[in-house]
Design a protein around this motif. Structure first.
Motif, PDB file in Angstrom:
ATOM      1  N   ALA A 274       5.673  53.865 -30.511  1.00 48.65           N
ATOM      2  CA  ALA A 274       6.662  52.996 -31.144  1.00 48.65           C
ATOM      3  C   ALA A 274       7.930  53.794 -31.414  1.00 48.65           C
ATOM      4  O   ALA A 274       7.902  55.033 -31.498  1.00 48.65           O
ATOM      5  CB  ALA A 274       6.103  52.425 -32.451  1.00 48.65           C
ATOM      6  N   ASP A 275       9.046  53.085 -31.550  1.00 47.03           N
ATOM      7  CA  ASP A 275      10.307  53.757 -31.853  1.00 47.03           C
ATOM      8  C   ASP A 275      11.060  53.013 -32.949  1.00 47.03           C
ATOM      9  O   ASP A 275      10.563  52.049 -33.523  1.00 47.03           O
ATOM     10  CB  ASP A 275      11.167  53.931 -30.601  1.00 47.03           C
ATOM     11  CG  ASP A 275      11.475  52.619 -29.896  1.00 47.03           C
ATOM     12  OD1 ASP A 275      11.447  51.557 -30.556  1.00 47.03           O
ATOM     13  OD2 ASP A 275      11.750  52.641 -28.681  1.00 47.03           O
ATOM     14  N   ASP A 276      12.256  53.493 -33.243  1.00 48.42           N
ATOM     15  CA  ASP A 276      13.082  52.963 -34.337  1.00 48.42           C
ATOM     16  C   ASP A 276      12.315  53.039 -35.664  1.00 48.42           C
ATOM     17  O   ASP A 276      12.229  52.072 -36.419  1.00 48.42           O
ATOM     18  CB  ASP A 276      13.519  51.531 -34.049  1.00 48.42           C
ATOM     19  CG  ASP A 276      14.633  51.065 -34.993  1.00 48.42           C
ATOM     20  OD1 ASP A 276      15.328  51.926 -35.560  1.00 48.42           O
ATOM     21  OD2 ASP A 276      14.790  49.842 -35.164  1.00 48.42           O
ATOM     22  N   GLN A 329       6.369  43.863 -31.017  1.00 46.35           N
ATOM     23  CA  GLN A 329       5.897  43.656 -32.379  1.00 46.35           C
ATOM     24  C   GLN A 329       6.122  44.922 -33.206  1.00 46.35           C
ATOM     25  O   GLN A 329       6.388  46.003 -32.674  1.00 46.35           O
ATOM     26  CB  GLN A 329       4.412  43.301 -32.384  1.00 46.35           C
ATOM     27  CG  GLN A 329       4.110  41.919 -31.817  1.00 46.35           C
ATOM     28  CD  GLN A 329       4.514  40.799 -32.764  1.00 46.35           C
ATOM     29  OE1 GLN A 329       4.021  40.700 -33.884  1.00 46.35           O
ATOM     30  NE2 GLN A 329       5.422  39.953 -32.312  1.00 46.35           N
ATOM     31  N   ALA A 330       5.999  44.807 -34.522  1.00 42.96           N
ATOM     32  CA  ALA A 330       6.125  45.969 -35.399  1.00 42.96           C
ATOM     33  C   ALA A 330       4.752  46.526 -35.724  1.00 42.96           C
ATOM     34  O   ALA A 330       3.782  45.781 -35.841  1.00 42.96           O
ATOM     35  CB  ALA A 330       6.844  45.583 -36.689  1.00 42.96           C
ATOM     36  N   VAL A 331       4.668  47.845 -35.845  1.00 43.28           N
ATOM     37  CA  VAL A 331       3.503  48.484 -36.436  1.00 43.28           C
ATOM     38  C   VAL A 331       3.957  48.971 -37.810  1.00 43.28           C
ATOM     39  O   VAL A 331       4.967  49.671 -37.936  1.00 43.28           O
ATOM     40  CB  VAL A 331       2.963  49.638 -35.567  1.00 43.28           C
ATOM     41  CG1 VAL A 331       4.024  50.687 -35.253  1.00 43.28           C
ATOM     42  CG2 VAL A 331       1.749  50.278 -36.231  1.00 43.28           C
ATOM     43  N   GLY A 342       7.542  51.648 -40.921  1.00 46.96           N
ATOM     44  CA  GLY A 342       7.068  51.028 -39.695  1.00 46.96           C
ATOM     45  C   GLY A 342       7.983  51.339 -38.530  1.00 46.96           C
ATOM     46  O   GLY A 342       8.984  52.051 -38.666  1.00 46.96           O
ATOM     47  N   ALA A 343       7.634  50.801 -37.367  1.00 45.30           N
ATOM     48  CA  ALA A 343       8.409  51.030 -36.151  1.00 45.30           C
ATOM     49  C   ALA A 343       8.127  49.895 -35.174  1.00 45.30           C
ATOM     50  O   ALA A 343       7.234  49.068 -35.399  1.00 45.30           O
ATOM     51  CB  ALA A 343       8.037  52.379 -35.535  1.00 45.30           C
ATOM     52  N   THR A 344       8.887  49.856 -34.075  1.00 44.07           N
ATOM     53  CA  THR A 344       8.747  48.806 -33.070  1.00 44.07           C
ATOM     54  C   THR A 344       7.901  49.312 -31.912  1.00 44.07           C
ATOM     55  O   THR A 344       8.198  50.355 -31.317  1.00 44.07           O
ATOM     56  CB  THR A 344      10.122  48.365 -32.546  1.00 44.07           C
ATOM     57  OG1 THR A 344      10.937  47.946 -33.642  1.00 44.07           O
ATOM     58  CG2 THR A 344       9.970  47.210 -31.561  1.00 44.07           C
ATOM     59  N   ILE A 345       6.852  48.575 -31.570  1.00 45.11           N
ATOM     60  CA  ILE A 345       5.910  48.976 -30.532  1.00 45.11           C
ATOM     61  C   ILE A 345       6.575  48.912 -29.152  1.00 45.11           C
ATOM     62  O   ILE A 345       7.239  47.934 -28.820  1.00 45.11           O
ATOM     63  CB  ILE A 345       4.661  48.079 -30.550  1.00 45.11           C
ATOM     64  CG1 ILE A 345       3.938  48.218 -31.899  1.00 45.11           C
ATOM     65  CG2 ILE A 345       3.714  48.420 -29.407  1.00 45.11           C
ATOM     66  CD1 ILE A 345       2.822  47.203 -32.099  1.00 45.11           C
ATOM     67  N   ARG A 346       6.370  49.961 -28.379  1.00 45.59           N
ATOM     68  CA  ARG A 346       6.929  50.038 -27.020  1.00 45.59           C
ATOM     69  C   ARG A 346       5.835  50.285 -25.997  1.00 45.59           C
ATOM     70  O   ARG A 346       4.732  50.673 -26.333  1.00 45.59           O
ATOM     71  CB  ARG A 346       7.973  51.158 -26.944  1.00 45.59           C
ATOM     72  CG  ARG A 346       9.177  50.912 -27.818  1.00 45.59           C
ATOM     73  CD  ARG A 346       9.862  49.612 -27.468  1.00 45.59           C
ATOM     74  NE  ARG A 346      11.042  49.345 -28.294  1.00 45.59           N
ATOM     75  CZ  ARG A 346      11.538  48.130 -28.528  1.00 45.59           C
ATOM     76  NH1 ARG A 346      10.923  47.070 -28.012  1.00 45.59           N
ATOM     77  NH2 ARG A 346      12.601  47.965 -29.252  1.00 45.59           N
TER      78      ARG A 346
END
Length: 346
Positions: A274-276, A329-331, A342-346
């Protein structure tokens, strides 16, 4: 001197009761409703205005259509077109409620903003930090969509309804004579009330989804699908194909316009990237840390370890495989009831 708070009022019962409770607590309260897109229900604005009149407080209407279009609609459409399943509520919170709205509240001289979210904010004296907490109402918990809030944002946020169940919120509204006490909850994304995401994207962009091939795990064509927009990882129903065995969407490739169908076991994994990354204490983790993690809004938190990779990217390693980890989606990371980030799943 009274502290001033501007309440984001959708015209629903939760935000209406938030305004009422804050007024009872001695704050100088005003309400604000947002124009987000053409065709947005005028009934919501009217309901919010009537609640404000009942409470005897000012009511503002802010036109955020341009920012909503760029920050939410374009993000939502781009995500689906790229085979992802984005969460527009998180994008809206980032762009509108805790972006444009927070800026306008500060410009107008308000000390705080408030929403009808079911979550908690508490100042922890030992750490000197504001903590974002899971809701006391477990079935209504909305902390997942607030994981991105910073310390500055948390310090100016009031969430007064979290101690009450939904039934209690409605009873408070009824006893106070608020005209929305029996208004139904919204169940879908506000700009897609019928839940037909692909239909919305088609109407909005004017681009008709193109049919393509269903593939099996070996890359063999096994049928035709109606367009990548119609599918998400882990989907088992509505596939429109009879194979004699149950199959699950395991991969979406918008470039080749293919959808891969597999046995359900194929959509289980014990890690994700995930990023961001956003942490609610504003930190930038350099070492792995344990947590429980949610990979979607309704997911049960699972034991995991977060490994920072630098530049806002992380690898999340779960103790047990999780079903249907989905790009876009977010984790979200928890320590007990506290939201760590949290972060955004990639």
């Amino acid at each position: 001197m009274q502290k001033r708070v501007l309440v984001a009022m959708s015209g629903g019962v939760d935000s209406s009761v938030a305004a009422l409770l804050l007024q009872r607590q001695g704050y100088e309260v005003a309400g604000a409703t947002f124009e987000l897109f053409d065709g947005c229900s005028e009934d919501n604005t009217g309901d919010a205005r009537r609640v404000c009149e009942r409470l005897g407080i000012p009511h503002f209407v802010f036109d955020y259509r341009e920012r909503f279009s760029k920050g939410v609609l374009d993000y939502f459409i781009h995500g689906y077109q790229n085979g992802e399943t984005p969460n527009p509520c998180i994008a809206c919170n980032k762009t509108i409620k805790f972006g444009a709205f927070s800026e306008d509240a500060e410009r107008l001289g308000f000390d705080f903003i408030s929403t009808g979210h079911y979550a908690g904010v508490r100042f922890d004296r030992q750490s000197g930090q504001f903590w974002l907490l899971r809701s006391q109402q477990e079935r209504k918990d909305q902390s997942y969509v607030l994981y991105h809030l910073s310390q500055e944002q948390l310090s100016r946020l009031l969430l007064p309804i979290d101690r009450y169940s939904k039934a209690e919120v409605r009873e408070i509204a009824a006893q106070a004579g608020l005209p929305v006490f029996s208004k139904s909850d919204s169940q879908d994304i506000c700009f897609v009330p019928d839940g037909d995401y692909a239909g919305f994207i088609t109407r909005y962009t004017g681009e008709i989804p193109q049919e393509g091939d269903y593939l099996d795990d070996n890359g063999t064509v096994i049928g035709r699908h109606k367009g990548v927009l119609y599918y998400t990882i882990g989907q088992r129903r509505g596939l429109g194909i009879a194979l004699g065995v149950k199959r699950t969407v395991s991969h979406l490739d918008p470039v080749s316009n293919t959808v891969t169908l597999s046995d359900d076991s194929a959509v289980y994994t014990d890690r994700l990237f995930a990023d961001d990354l956003r942490m609610t204490d504003d930190s930038t983790p350099e070492r792995p840390f344990p947590c429980t993690a949610k990979i979607r809004y309704a997911h049960r938190p699972a034991s995991a370890t977060v490994h920072p990779l630098g530049n806002g990217s992380v690898q999340v390693q779960f103790a047990q495989p999780q079903r249907a980890v989905t790009k876009g989606q977010a984790v979200v990371f928890y320590e007990g009831d506290r939201v760590l980030g949290g972060a955004t799943i990639r």
